[in-house]
Design a protein around this motif. Structure first.
Motif, mmCIF file in Angstrom:
data_model
loop_
_atom_site.group_PDB
_atom_site.id
_atom_site.type_symbol
_atom_site.label_atom_id
_atom_site.label_comp_id
_atom_site.label_asym_id
_atom_site.label_seq_id
_atom_site.Cartn_x
_atom_site.Cartn_y
_atom_site.Cartn_z
ATOM 1 N N ALA A 1 -21.935 -56.514 4.848
ATOM 2 C CA ALA A 1 -21.853 -55.335 5.707
ATOM 3 C C ALA A 1 -22.620 -54.172 5.085
ATOM 4 O O ALA A 1 -23.152 -53.324 5.781
ATOM 5 N N GLY A 2 -22.677 -54.151 3.800
ATOM 6 C CA GLY A 2 -23.369 -53.069 3.102
ATOM 7 C C GLY A 2 -24.824 -52.968 3.474
ATOM 8 O O GLY A 2 -25.398 -51.888 3.491
ATOM 9 N N LEU A 3 -25.419 -54.090 3.798
ATOM 10 C CA LEU A 3 -26.825 -54.095 4.175
ATOM 11 C C LEU A 3 -27.037 -53.258 5.432
ATOM 12 O O LEU A 3 -27.980 -52.489 5.541
ATOM 13 N N VAL A 4 -26.118 -53.438 6.376
ATOM 14 C CA VAL A 4 -26.211 -52.695 7.620
ATOM 15 C C VAL A 4 -26.084 -51.208 7.319
ATOM 16 O O VAL A 4 -26.815 -50.383 7.835
ATOM 17 N N LEU A 5 -25.154 -50.896 6.442
ATOM 18 C CA LEU A 5 -24.959 -49.515 6.033
ATOM 19 C C LEU A 5 -26.244 -48.940 5.477
ATOM 20 O O LEU A 5 -26.700 -47.881 5.877
ATOM 21 N N ASN B 1 -17.414 -42.073 2.215
ATOM 22 C CA ASN B 1 -16.421 -41.654 1.237
ATOM 23 C C ASN B 1 -17.038 -41.055 -0.009
ATOM 24 O O ASN B 1 -16.356 -40.762 -0.962
ATOM 25 N N LEU B 2 -18.337 -40.915 0.009
ATOM 26 C CA LEU B 2 -18.996 -40.319 -1.139
ATOM 27 C C LEU B 2 -18.490 -38.892 -1.301
ATOM 28 O O LEU B 2 -18.490 -38.132 -0.346
ATOM 29 N N PRO B 3 -18.048 -38.533 -2.492
ATOM 30 C CA PRO B 3 -17.536 -37.169 -2.663
ATOM 31 C C PRO B 3 -18.635 -36.155 -2.366
ATOM 32 O O PRO B 3 -19.792 -36.383 -2.697
ATOM 33 N N THR C 1 -29.445 -36.140 18.621
ATOM 34 C CA THR C 1 -28.007 -35.890 18.523
ATOM 35 C C THR C 1 -27.222 -37.113 18.983
ATOM 36 O O THR C 1 -26.265 -37.535 18.332
ATOM 37 N N GLN C 2 -27.665 -37.685 20.084
ATOM 38 C CA GLN C 2 -26.955 -38.856 20.594
ATOM 39 C C GLN C 2 -27.024 -40.012 19.600
ATOM 40 O O GLN C 2 -26.039 -40.714 19.365
ATOM 41 N N HIS C 3 -28.183 -40.183 19.004
ATOM 42 C CA HIS C 3 -28.359 -41.261 18.034
ATOM 43 C C HIS C 3 -27.466 -41.025 16.806
ATOM 44 O O HIS C 3 -26.836 -41.947 16.287
ATOM 45 N N THR C 4 -27.417 -39.772 16.383
ATOM 46 C CA THR C 4 -26.544 -39.397 15.256
ATOM 47 C C THR C 4 -25.094 -39.735 15.578
ATOM 48 O O THR C 4 -24.381 -40.354 14.783
ATOM 49 N N LEU C 5 -24.668 -39.324 16.777
ATOM 50 C CA LEU C 5 -23.278 -39.546 17.157
ATOM 51 C C LEU C 5 -22.986 -41.040 17.308
ATOM 52 O O LEU C 5 -21.900 -41.506 16.954
ATOM 53 N N ALA C 6 -23.968 -41.787 17.811
ATOM 54 C CA ALA C 6 -23.772 -43.238 17.954
ATOM 55 C C ALA C 6 -23.553 -43.883 16.598
ATOM 56 O O ALA C 6 -22.676 -44.735 16.425
ATOM 57 N N LYS C 7 -24.345 -43.454 15.623
ATOM 58 C CA LYS C 7 -24.176 -44.005 14.277
ATOM 59 C C LYS C 7 -22.802 -43.657 13.720
ATOM 60 O O LYS C 7 -22.169 -44.459 13.051
ATOM 61 N N MET C 8 -22.372 -42.430 14.013
ATOM 62 C CA MET C 8 -21.053 -42.027 13.528
ATOM 63 C C MET C 8 -19.966 -42.820 14.219
ATOM 64 O O MET C 8 -18.993 -43.233 13.599
ATOM 65 N N ASP D 1 -14.227 -45.489 11.944
ATOM 66 C CA ASP D 1 -12.996 -45.760 11.202
ATOM 67 C C ASP D 1 -13.119 -45.302 9.749
ATOM 68 O O ASP D 1 -12.152 -44.870 9.137
ATOM 69 N N ARG D 2 -14.329 -45.401 9.224
ATOM 70 C CA ARG D 2 -14.573 -44.946 7.864
ATOM 71 C C ARG D 2 -14.834 -43.433 7.847
ATOM 72 O O ARG D 2 -14.333 -42.701 7.017
ATOM 73 N N VAL D 3 -15.648 -43.005 8.817
ATOM 74 C CA VAL D 3 -16.101 -41.613 8.852
ATOM 75 C C VAL D 3 -14.924 -40.649 8.988
ATOM 76 O O VAL D 3 -14.860 -39.618 8.321
ATOM 77 N N ARG D 4 -13.973 -40.995 9.846
ATOM 78 C CA ARG D 4 -12.887 -40.061 10.148
ATOM 79 C C ARG D 4 -12.045 -39.720 8.922
ATOM 80 O O ARG D 4 -11.404 -38.679 8.890
#
Lengths: 207, 186
Positions: free
Chosen positions: A49-53, A62-64, B58-65, B70-73
């Motif tokens: 999954a990291g590759l996609v990231l 989560n990077l500070p 902006t839309q592309h940015t938001l799509a990536k987010m 689940d991680r971003v929030r």
């Protein structure tokens, strides 16, 4: 003066045609859902999954944010794993001034000519005592060794993802600011990290 | 939940649970877009000088987010994170269409199509920004249009604090050269 400047920026966006945020959210959910599904398929296909990231240009959520937070153990993410690690005998966080050693990272998209120009600049500068160049391949070696117990990370990164760098030892920490200013202004330079190190530390202050 | 005993356990429950999670996620995400979307689009515009492109970025940015929501929030600052994603999207866009950088760098003799009847000032600042190095522009937008601290800007762009200060000073100097002294001092 700052408030005035802010007003000018505010005025500059006065032509905003506007867009309903609900629609914006919906469009992002649709497009983002596609990215999600593609990612799941990739994971299912056995790709880390990291590759996609990394490929998505996203850096770790989560990077500070501040250097001050770095004392806490960060959750390990690709981006965090790629952060250069200070040499054990040097200052553990990068310093802003009076560094004895500098690591000058090139942008991953830096051209050969830009690299050669930086190489000439660091080698010819009398304020630089020693220079070591770290290639992508060497950076990758270091990365792979450091993260040997996380083979998924290592598999998700290839040498092209890691930047080349020049590791410098200065003749005198007094030259730090001037050297940083000089090298930071050169095209192709992405980032400069400074450390305070004893003379027997590896040149550049990084592991 | 009550009817699961009659149905094959598992899949039905799973898909319902998943649907619930998606609903909650979409709600939370939509709330974020309502709060931050306009500011993001305006910053994107200051970066690219085109409202349509700004909307796309902006839309592309938001799509990536959304894809990583689940991680971003849970990250320390979703706002700062969104700026980081936006700037990466802008940098990528610039790199891929490096031809358009030349267009942007040209002296515009036509008024910006998107801003009908824009006062002279509006065109001037955005055009002056467009002539800066894209990362210098990002520093100015984050620092002065969005009012983030030097430290936050450094974290967003992955630069050192001193690099942000240096780029900021250099970029302001160039703006001043293009727009005249009273742009910054009046």
């Amino acid at each position: 003066m700052d408030g005035h400047l802010r007003d000018r920026f505010e005025q500059a966006t006065a032509g905003d045609p506007g867009a309903p945020p609900g629609e914006l959210a919906l469009a992002a959910i649709t497009e983002g859902g596609r990215i999600r599904r593609r990612r799941h398929r990739l994971v299912a296909a056995g790709v880390a999954a990291g590759l996609v990231l990394a490929a998505g240009g996203l850096t770790a959520a989560n990077l500070p944010w501040g250097a001050a937070d770095r004392t806490a153990t960060p959750p390990v993410t690709i981006a965090a794993a790629m952060v250069p690690v200070s040499a054990p005998s040097c200052s553990q966080s990068p310093v802003e001034d009076h560094a004895t050693d500098l690591a000058v990272f090139l942008a991953t998209e830096a051209t050969d000519r830009q690299r050669d120009a930086v190489a000439a600049a660091v080698r010819d500068d009398a304020r630089v005592d020693a220079v070591v160049f770290e290639s992508r391949a060497e950076a990758y070696q270091r990365f792979a060794t450091l993260w040997a117990d996380s083979p998924d990370f290592v598999a998700a990164i290839n040498a092209d993802d890691l930047p080349e760098s020049f590791r410098l030892r200065l003749t005198d920490p007094e030259h730090d600011a001037a050297l940083r200013a000089r090298f930071a202004a050169m095209p192709g330079v992405a980032q400069i990290l400074g450390h305070r190190c004893p003379t027997d530390a590896p040149v550049g202050g990084l592991r | 939940m009550t009817d699961t005993s009659t149905v094959a356990p598992g899949p039905a429950v799973w898909s319902r649970a998943r649907r619930r999670t998606k609903e909650a996620r979409d709600q939370e995400f939509t709330a974020f877009v309502e709060a931050a979307g306009t500011r993001l689009r305006r910053s994107a515009y200051l970066m690219c000088r085109d409202w349509h492109l700004a909307q796309d970025l902006t839309q592309h940015t938001l799509a990536k987010m959304y894809a990583s929501w689940d991680r971003v929030r849970t990250s320390a600052s979703v706002e700062a994170y969104s700026r980081r994603v936006l700037m990466n999207v802008v940098f990528d866009q610039q790199r891929r269409h490096s031809g358009s950088e030349i267009v942007l760098a040209d002296l515009p003799d036509r008024p910006d199509a998107g801003t009908t009847g824009a006062p002279e000032l509006r065109v001037t600042l955005v055009d002056a920004l467009a002539r800066l190095d894209v990362r210098d522009r990002a520093v100015l937008v984050l620092r002065h249009a969005e009012d983030h601290s030097v430290e936050t800007v450094a974290a967003i762009l992955g630069l050192s604090v001193s690099a942000v200060k240096m780029r900021n000073a250099r970029a302001l100097e160039r703006l001043r050269a293009q727009l005249g002294e009273d742009f910054l001092n009046r």
